[in-house]
Each structure stands twice: as structure tokens, then as C-alpha cells.
Design an enzyme around this catalytic site. Structure first.
Site, short mmCIF file in Angstrom:
data_model
loop_
_atom_site.label_atom_id
_atom_site.label_comp_id
_atom_site.label_asym_id
_atom_site.label_seq_id
_atom_site.Cartn_x
_atom_site.Cartn_y
_atom_site.Cartn_z
N CYS A 319 0.82 -1.21 0.00
CA CYS A 319 0.00 0.00 0.00
C CYS A 319 0.86 1.27 0.00
CB CYS A 319 -0.86 -0.04 1.27
SG CYS A 319 -1.82 1.41 1.47
N ARG A 418 -12.58 0.27 -5.42
CA ARG A 418 -12.10 0.22 -4.04
C ARG A 418 -11.73 1.61 -3.53
NH1 ARG A 418 -7.64 -1.00 -0.81
NH2 ARG A 418 -8.37 -2.38 0.83
P1 IMP Z 1 -0.92 -6.99 3.85
O1 IMP Z 1 -1.45 -8.16 4.61
O2 IMP Z 1 0.02 -6.14 4.68
O3 IMP Z 1 -0.30 -7.37 2.54
O4 IMP Z 1 -2.16 -6.03 3.55
C1 IMP Z 1 -3.29 -6.47 2.86
C2 IMP Z 1 -4.33 -5.36 2.88
O5 IMP Z 1 -3.85 -4.22 2.17
C3 IMP Z 1 -5.63 -5.71 2.18
O6 IMP Z 1 -6.49 -6.48 2.95
C4 IMP Z 1 -6.20 -4.33 1.89
O7 IMP Z 1 -6.87 -3.77 2.99
C5 IMP Z 1 -4.97 -3.49 1.63
N1 IMP Z 1 -4.71 -3.29 0.20
C6 IMP Z 1 -4.85 -4.15 -0.83
N2 IMP Z 1 -4.44 -3.62 -1.99
C7 IMP Z 1 -4.04 -2.36 -1.70
C8 IMP Z 1 -3.52 -1.29 -2.48
O8 IMP Z 1 -3.27 -1.38 -3.68
N3 IMP Z 1 -3.27 -0.13 -1.81
C9 IMP Z 1 -3.53 0.01 -0.48
N4 IMP Z 1 -3.96 -0.98 0.31
C10 IMP Z 1 -4.22 -2.16 -0.30
#
Ligand code: IMP
Length: 503
Positions: A319, A418
Site C-alpha cells: 500500500c 475500491r
Molecule cells: P498486507 O497483509 O500487509 O499485505 O495487507 C493487505 C491489505 O492491504 C488488504 O487487505 C487491503 O486492505 C490493503 N490493500 C490491498 N491492496 C491495496 C492497495 O493497492 N493499496 C492500499 N492498500 C491495499
């Protein structure tokens, strides 16, 4: 003047748990990780619970049908990604609901006039070696026989031979009638040493199969999460634009729980989406909402009728929302703040709304911390994207096996819904990156290890359940210097490049 929060916003790595008293009965095998998924009234049971506090992210690179089955088998839930057509998302949900557990809809069907060549092609396509032979070659046709790999020898037989010549015909089959219970079906399987039992109605139309291997897999998976028909529980992501067509298709496909997938959930569109669902389905369709990062956002979605509420803006591994837009909050602080609002809401209304910490989990202990801060479960993207069951490709990068992992707000996913704040439908800038994560093997092995660590930590804290951890955990902030002390330090760590010679 703007409102300033007094506390800086903090991440999980800035905290540690302080052990509590561990009694002789506080052992990892006694820890229960059961946790509510949807809201419930004081003194009542939630309509849906998880057996482990983990759900997989609403992302193209993470939650497809294979992930959903593998995670439900371990006790969690996947939210099938919504950034695809309504038809393909509903087809994925349908696939999950027909995969298990007990009575399985037949996805390999062939007609008696088809050939061995067709059988071989169908086996390649579906990966299943048991096929129903029906008069019309469809799943709902009249059953005239079955074909399994025992019925033919691919290398010895003429591939143009017709199915009716080598199938096991109906009059040689043991079948169950459509009113049979799963336990009676399994008894028939055992009594007659069958691998599968076709279930038919009075007109001999095929209804389902019961497979021996499902019974055995159930024994190996005591935590698996099933509905009342013994099918895997599955979730799906929706957006605030096309819900009036997407939700009915998902409900029709058998989805168990929905989640509005948005980077920022404190909005009129989320309230409208929930309102529409309530008007059309009442409380029968469960829907989570989010993401929020403070008590105001929580209260808004709680009043709008959300069944669970997700926390997190800008903490996801892929993100870049904080860099691009300057919005967000450290995931630990956000979770603590929303948990306070949730507890106040419970106190006031007697309704407990589960909260989910979404994104930013890097180490297994971050899960335990999120729970200690008040989260009821966590949503993970990067974590699950590393596994064999994720729908993303495995690639070799500089000789290492990696899996592709891209954000829903990246140019690759182009999931503009989104990030929708009304108006223009185009995505004018990205909020996520396209990346790689190291391949880590099977979900089962990895989740097993993570849960084992969580159970051990909970015992160190003297807690046998998540509510006990939420109530009794003692938490400390760490200084930046003490973070250094937390890893191996002042030693040279041995690895495969370490070339020590005996002196
Ligand atoms: P991770 O577990 O740290 O990889 O975070 C996953 C979470 O990031 C997802 O459940 C979403 O809430 C968020 N997310 C997914 N795609 C994006 C993006 O492109 N930008 C910002 N947040 C994202």
C-alpha cells in the site's frame, strides 16, 4: 482549528506483550482460537464464527477458490476478490460451495455416447477421475453409470471406444437416495468399500456425490469451517457501485458473508450499500464494512448496520496510500482506538460488533498483538499470497522462487471501485504496487506454525481464549534501542555462506 490526536500513531512492532501467570492447566493444546465473525446480542451466539482468527484479503493475488477451500479447512474464511466480473466471482463462490464436504455437486459429467478420448480430456480439465455418466451428459441428467480410473486403461485401450462400453452401469452401482443423511451415506461407503456414493432422486437423476476422501479429510481437519450442509464457509468482496446486481448473484451462488472492500469506509456509499442489503435481505445476508481507523468511523458503520468492521488505512505491505494521499494511521493505534469504540458501543447497546485488523501483519506475533489490542480477527494479504493455494503465479527471481503480489490499487489490478469517492470512474493515480513475495509452500504448514506460536504466546500471557487475551493482556511500548535487543545481536549468525574452519 483541526482536531489533533495526542498520541502518535504506532505500528505493531512498537509493542510487546508482558507475560502473565501461566497455571498448570494453561497449555497450548487447551487454547481455543474461536472468535465471532458477525455481530451478536449480549448473551446470544453469533450466527457465524471463525475457528481461527484469520481471514484472507479481498485481493486478486490472494483469494480465489483454492485459497478459500484451504483456509476454510483450517478454520478461517477467504473473501473472494470482487475486482472481477460478477459472473466469474459468483462462479468461484459456487465452486467453493460445491467442493466439500459431504454432498458434492458433480462437476465431471459425460454422456454414454462420449469416447475414452473425451473422458481423458475431461479428467485433464477438471482434475477429477470420478465422472458421472448421465443420459444428457449434464450434472442434472439421469444417472446411467459412473466412470473411474479403474474402468479403463489409457495405454491399452482404443481411445475411440464409447463410455457405455466400459463404464460401471447403474445396476451395478450402490447409490443413496436424496434424503440420506451424511452419516448414513458414510456408513454405506464403509460397508461396501466404496470410494464414492452417487446420490439420486426417485427418477434416478443425479443429485450429488459423497466421497470417502472427504470423510478422511474431515477427520484430519477438526477446525474446518462448514455450514449446516457441511460445505465450506466462504466470503466475497463487494463494492459500493454495482451491489444491486453483484449481491443477488453472490447470494444465489451460496456466499456466506460479504465484505464491502474499500480503502476508506467512513462514507455515505457504504451506508447506502448496507441499507440496500437490509432492505432486500434483512439480516439474512451478513456484510462487513470498512476500512476505518478511529472511533468516529466505527460508530458510523455500526449505526449503518455493519456485521463486522475492518480497521486499517495505509498499513498494507503493497500500500502507498499514505504516501499518495497523506491519509491513514498506524495499525496498532487504529486497532486500539476502534476497539475502545466497539467496547463502548457494546456497553451502550448490548450489541457486540467484531472488528478485524486488516493489513500490516509482518510477524506472527503481530496477530497476537492485534488480538490483545481488541481485534477479533485479522485480515492478511502478503501472508497468504506466499502460499501454493493463492491464485497468483509462482516465478523465479534471481534463482529464488517467488510469488507475484500486487495491490488492488495498483495499475495491474485497476480496482478503481475500491478507491471510489464518487464522481469520476477512472483511476487517476495508483495507491498500490506490484511486487514479489518469497514462495512459502502450503497454507496448512504455514498456518499451523503461526497458530502454534499464537497459542504459546497466549499461554505465556495466562490466557486460553481470545476474549481472555483481550481482557487480561499486559502490553508495553518498546524503545527503538530495545528493538535492537529483540533480534539476535552481538553475534555472527551462521548461515550457508558462513565458512568457519576448525582451528
Ligand atoms: P498486507 O497483509 O500487509 O499485505 O495487507 C493487505 C491489505 O492491504 C488488504 O487487505 C487491503 O486492505 C490493503 N490493500 C490491498 N491492496 C491495496 C492497495 O493497492 N493499496 C492500499 N492498500 C491495499
Amino acid at each position: 482549528m483541526a482536531k489533533f490526536f495526542e498520541e502518535p500513531s504506532r505500528t505493531f512492532s512498537e509493542y510487546l506483550l508482558i507475560p502473565g501467570y501461566t497455571g498448570p492447566d494453561c497449555t497450548p493444546d487447551k487454547v481455543s482460537l474461536k472468535t465471532p465473525l458477525v455481530k451478536f446480542k449480549k448473551g446470544e451466539e453469533p450466527a457465524l464464527s471463525l475457528n481461527i482468527p484469520m481471514v484472507s484479503a479481498v485481493m486478486q493475488a490472494v483469494s480465489g477458490e483454492e485459497m478459500a477451500c484451504a483456509l476454510a479447512r483450517e478454520g478461517g474464511v477467504s473473501f473472494i476478490y470482487g475486482s472481477q466480473t460478477i459472473e466469474s466471482q459468483a462462479a468461484m463462490v459456487r465452486k467453493v460451495k460445491s467442493t466439500k464436504a459431504g454432498f458434492v455437486g458433480s462437476d465431471s459429467n459425460i454422456s454414454p455416447e462420449a469416447t475414452l478420448e473425451d473422458v481423458i480430456a475431461l479428467r485433464k480439465e477438471t482434475g477429477h477421475s470420478t465422472m458421472a455418466v448421465t443420459d444428457n451428459g449434464q450434472a442434472d441428467g439421469k444417472l446411467v453409470g459412473i466412470v473411474t480410473s479403474r474402468d479403463y486403461r489409457e495405454s491399452r485401450m482404443d481411445h475411440s471406444i464409447q463410455v457405455k462400453e466400459f463404464m460401471t452401469p447403474f445396476d451395478k452401482l450402490i447409490v443413496g437416495n436424496e434424503d440420506i443423511t451424511l452419516s448414513d451415506a458414510n456408513d454405506l461407503i464403509w460397508e461396501h468399500k466404496l470410494n464414492q456414493l452417487p446420490i439420486v432422486d426417485k427418477e434416478q437423476h443425479l443429485k450429488a456425490f459423497v466421497f470417502r476422501k472427504d470423510y478422511e479429510s474431515h477427520k484430519d481437519n477438526p477446525n474446518e469451517l462448514l455450514d449446516e450442509n457441511k460445505r465450506y464457509i466462504v466470503g466475497a468482496g463487494i463494492n459500493t457501485r454495482d451491489y444491486a446486481t453483484r449481491v443477488p448473484a453472490l447470494v444465489e451462488a451460496g456466499v456466506d458473508v460479504l465484505c464491502i472492500d474499500s480503502s476508506e469506509g467512513y462514507s455515505a456509499w457504504q451506508a447506502e450499500t448496507i441499507k440496500w442489503i437490509r432492505e432486500h435481505y434483512g439480516d439474512r445476508v451478513k456484510v462487513g464494512a470498512g476500512n476505518v481507523v478511529d472511533g468516529d468511523g466505527f460508530r458510523f458503520l455500526a449505526d449503518a448496520g455493519a456485521d463486522f468492521i475492518k480497521i486499517g488505512i495505509g498499513g498494507g505491505s503493497i500500500c502507498i496510500t499514505r504516501e499518495q494521499k497523506g491519509i491513514g494511521r498506524g495499525q496498532a493505534t487504529a486497532t486500539i482506538d476502534v476497539a475502545k469504540a466497539r467496547d463502548a458501543y457494546f456497553e451502550e447497546t448490548g450489541v457486540y460488533i467484531p472488528i478485524c485488523s486488516d493489513g500490516g501483519i509482518v510477524h506472527d506475533y503481530h496477530i497476537t498483538l492485534a488480538l490483545a489490542f481488541g481485534a477479533d480477527f485479522v485480515m492478511l494479504g502478503r501472508y497468504f499470497a506466499r502460499f501454493k493455494e493463492a491464485p497468483n503465479k509462482i516465478v523465479s527471481v534471481n534463482g529464488n522462487y517467488m510469488k507475484e503480489y500486487w495491490g488492488e490499487g495498483s495499475a495491474r489490478a485497476r480496482n478503481w471501485q475500491r478507491y471510489d469517492v464518487g464522481g469520476d470512474k477512472k483511476m487517476s493515480f495508483v495507491e498500490g504496487v506490484d511486487s514479489y513475495v518469497p514462495y512459502a509452500g502450503s497454507l496448512r504448514d504455514n498456518v499451523g506454525l503461526s497458530l502454534s506460536k499464537i497459542r504459546h504466546t497466549m499461554c505465556n500471557c495466562g490466557c486460553l481464549t481470545i476474549p481472555e487475551l483481550q481482557r487480561d493482556a499486559k502490553v508495553t511500548l518498546v524503545s527503538s534501542t530495545s528493538i535492537v535487543e529483540g533480534g539476535a545481536h552481538d553475534v555472527v549468525v551462521r548461515d550457508e555462506h558462513f565458512d568457519a574452519k576448525p582451528q
